[in-house]
Scaffold this motif. Structure first.
Motif, short mmCIF file in Angstrom:
data_model
loop_
_atom_site.label_atom_id
_atom_site.label_comp_id
_atom_site.label_asym_id
_atom_site.label_seq_id
_atom_site.Cartn_x
_atom_site.Cartn_y
_atom_site.Cartn_z
N LEU A 180 0.91 -1.28 0.10
CA LEU A 180 0.00 -0.06 0.02
C LEU A 180 0.82 1.21 0.05
N HIS A 181 0.50 2.23 -0.45
CA HIS A 181 1.17 3.72 -0.77
C HIS A 181 1.22 4.13 0.81
N PRO A 182 2.18 4.62 1.20
CA PRO A 182 2.52 5.18 2.75
C PRO A 182 1.33 6.24 3.07
N LEU A 183 0.81 7.08 2.20
CA LEU A 183 -0.19 7.88 2.49
C LEU A 183 -1.51 7.09 2.83
N LEU A 184 -1.84 6.03 2.22
CA LEU A 184 -2.94 5.36 2.43
C LEU A 184 -2.66 4.49 3.88
N ILE A 185 -1.53 3.90 4.11
CA ILE A 185 -1.18 3.28 5.21
C ILE A 185 -1.57 4.23 6.58
N ILE A 186 -0.94 5.68 6.45
CA ILE A 186 -1.16 6.61 7.29
C ILE A 186 -2.64 6.96 7.71
N GLY A 187 -3.31 6.98 6.67
CA GLY A 187 -4.68 7.63 6.64
C GLY A 187 -5.61 6.36 7.21
N ILE A 188 -5.12 5.20 6.95
CA ILE A 188 -6.31 4.04 7.69
C ILE A 188 -5.70 4.01 8.93
N PHE A 189 -4.46 4.01 9.23
CA PHE A 189 -4.11 4.19 10.79
C PHE A 189 -4.82 5.12 11.46
N VAL A 190 -4.96 6.34 11.01
CA VAL A 190 -5.39 7.38 11.97
C VAL A 190 -6.94 7.14 12.03
N VAL A 191 -7.66 6.79 10.99
CA VAL A 191 -9.00 6.78 11.14
C VAL A 191 -9.38 5.37 12.14
N VAL A 192 -8.59 4.39 12.10
CA VAL A 192 -8.85 3.23 12.96
C VAL A 192 -8.41 3.57 14.28
N LEU A 193 -7.43 4.29 14.48
CA LEU A 193 -7.04 4.78 15.96
C LEU A 193 -8.13 5.50 16.46
N LEU A 194 -8.73 6.46 15.74
CA LEU A 194 -9.76 7.35 16.36
C LEU A 194 -11.17 6.53 16.41
N GLU A 195 -11.33 5.39 15.75
CA GLU A 195 -12.50 4.48 15.99
C GLU A 195 -12.25 3.67 17.24
N ILE A 196 -10.99 3.41 17.65
CA ILE A 196 -10.72 2.81 18.81
C ILE A 196 -10.72 3.85 20.07
N HIS A 197 -10.31 5.09 19.72
CA HIS A 197 -10.29 6.08 20.90
C HIS A 197 -9.44 5.58 21.99
N PRO A 198 -8.29 4.99 22.08
CA PRO A 198 -7.61 4.35 23.33
C PRO A 198 -7.37 4.89 24.60
N PHE A 199 -7.36 6.17 24.29
CA PHE A 199 -7.23 7.03 25.62
C PHE A 199 -8.43 7.53 26.04
N GLN A 200 -8.43 7.84 27.37
CA GLN A 200 -9.72 8.48 28.11
C GLN A 200 -9.93 10.01 27.35
N ASP A 201 -8.84 10.61 27.13
CA ASP A 201 -8.75 12.06 26.49
C ASP A 201 -7.63 12.23 25.81
N GLY A 202 -7.70 13.18 24.89
CA GLY A 202 -6.59 13.44 24.06
C GLY A 202 -6.31 12.69 22.75
N ASN A 203 -7.31 11.82 22.34
CA ASN A 203 -6.91 11.18 21.40
C ASN A 203 -6.99 11.90 19.85
N GLY A 204 -7.69 12.90 19.71
CA GLY A 204 -7.75 13.60 18.56
C GLY A 204 -6.30 14.55 18.40
N ARG A 205 -6.12 15.13 19.31
CA ARG A 205 -4.74 15.74 19.42
C ARG A 205 -3.54 14.88 19.16
N LEU A 206 -3.66 13.72 19.83
CA LEU A 206 -2.45 12.64 19.68
C LEU A 206 -2.48 12.02 18.05
N SER A 207 -3.70 11.83 17.59
CA SER A 207 -3.88 11.49 16.48
C SER A 207 -3.05 12.44 15.36
N ARG A 208 -3.36 13.70 15.66
CA ARG A 208 -2.78 14.60 14.68
C ARG A 208 -1.16 14.54 14.81
N VAL A 209 -0.80 14.54 15.93
CA VAL A 209 0.87 14.60 16.17
C VAL A 209 1.47 13.18 15.58
#
Length: 349
Positions: A180-209
């Protein structure tokens, strides 16, 4: 685990990827500005990123207030929750920019980055650096910081450790396979991370970092000089809509990655376009300016504004000489005057 074999590579997706990669290649030539110019661009982009990313989550601090706070970061005393969040975000971004080549992408390092993000936030002391223990859902906020609704439900605390282990394993495997192209890998990672929302707070900010970290590690070395977060803030409704359209399908037999990837790639293309415009303006227009005028413009870019007193202190030139430079810069649309009399100041046009 989620499926990626349903991924649609449409002509628009291909076009956006090609445009972003074209800029990535051109950056070697575009990025030959003097170090002080690059430093000024990065500082402005950093301020924009911190301000935008925290405002997306409900902060009310303006970029000017963020800039003022960053200039006093060494004090380590922050009165409000907004200031605490900005300070943590600033230190985390600084770390990413300095050490991105040396940060392994593991669960432990993701947790450490989360801890740094929330290090000054008193209300988050009990959970920072650890996965959530209570259910959380994603809320959308308006420009006044008022919650306007629930965007989507997230993974349970019980499922989160397993899902995060799978996600981190997935991205490391995909980066190694390079199918997969790196940009697609990164995009998929970010949306799945936010779907899990693994931390109590700070998920959106952490996803952008983490997006910035992954882009740097994939060779997109221009990202510190243009704010992706400000692009997202300007399209906040589309951001939430794209998340919602994709995240509701991730655990199904036919995930619909397209809405999110289209938004993600369009945002990256806009980030690159903004930077290209800034750099070309630097090279073509500012090259013709006298040295004193360049110093004034650089100061305004780095600090968000410049006054006559600051210009005198910066350059050592007389008030009458500087008056002429300010007049010329205003007439040539490099600066814009605000206020009058003793309170006058100038910002970038």
């Amino acid at each position: 685990m989620f499926r990626t074999d349903t991924l649609q590579i449409t002509p628009e997706v291909l076009g956006l990827v090609a445009r972003i990669d074209e800029f990535k290649g051109a950056w070697r030539a575009l990025g030959t500005l003097a170090p002080d110019r690059l430093s000024a661009l990065r500082r402005v982009a950093t301020i924009e990123s911190i301000g935008s990313s925290t405002r997306i989550e409900g902060s009310k601090l303006s970029d000017r207030e963020v800039e003022r706070l960053l200039s006093n970061l060494a004090i380590k005393k922050f009165d409000s929750r907004d200031e605490q969040e900005v300070a943590g975000y600033a230190e985390l971004m600084d770390l990413i920019f300095r050490a991105w080549e040396d940060i392994p992408f593991t669960e432990n390092h993701v947790k450490q980055l989360h801890q740094i993000l929330l290090q000054y936030s008193q209300k988050d002391e009990w959970h920072r650096g650890g996965y959530k223990t209570n259910s959380n859902s994603v809320a959308a906020f308006d420009e006044n910081g008022t919650q306007i609704g629930i965007v989507f439900e997230t993974a349970t605390p019980f499922d989160t450790p397993r899902l995060m282990a799978e996600l981190v394993q997935w991205i490391n495997d995909e980066r190694e396979k390079a199918v997969l192209h790196p940009l697609l890998i990164i995009g998929i990672f970010v949306v799945v991370l936010l779907e899990i929302h693994p931390f109590q707070d700070g998920n959106g900010r952490l996803s952008r970092v983490l997006t910035t970290l992954l882009l740097l590690q994939a060779g997109y070395t221009y990202v510190p000089y243009s704010s992706l977060e400000s692009v997202i803030e300007a399209s906040k409704e589309s951001y939430y809509l794209a998340l919602r359209q994709t995240q509701g399908t991730i655990r199904s037999d036919a995930p619909n990655w397209h809405p999110w990837l289209l938004f993600f790639l369009r945002s990256l293309a806009e980030q690159a376009r903004r930077l290209e415009k800034k750099v070309e303006r630097e090279k073509i227009v500012l090259a013709a300016l006298p040295e004193l005028s360049l110093q004034i413009v650089d100061f305004a870019r780095e600090h968000g504004r410049v006054t006559m007193a600051e210009a005198i202190k910066l350059t050592g030139a007389s008030r009458n000489t500087l008056k002429q430079h300010f007049r010329d810069l205003t007439e040539r649309n490099h600066l814009e005057q605000h206020g009058s009399g003793r309170g006058v100041w100038y910002g970038l046009k």
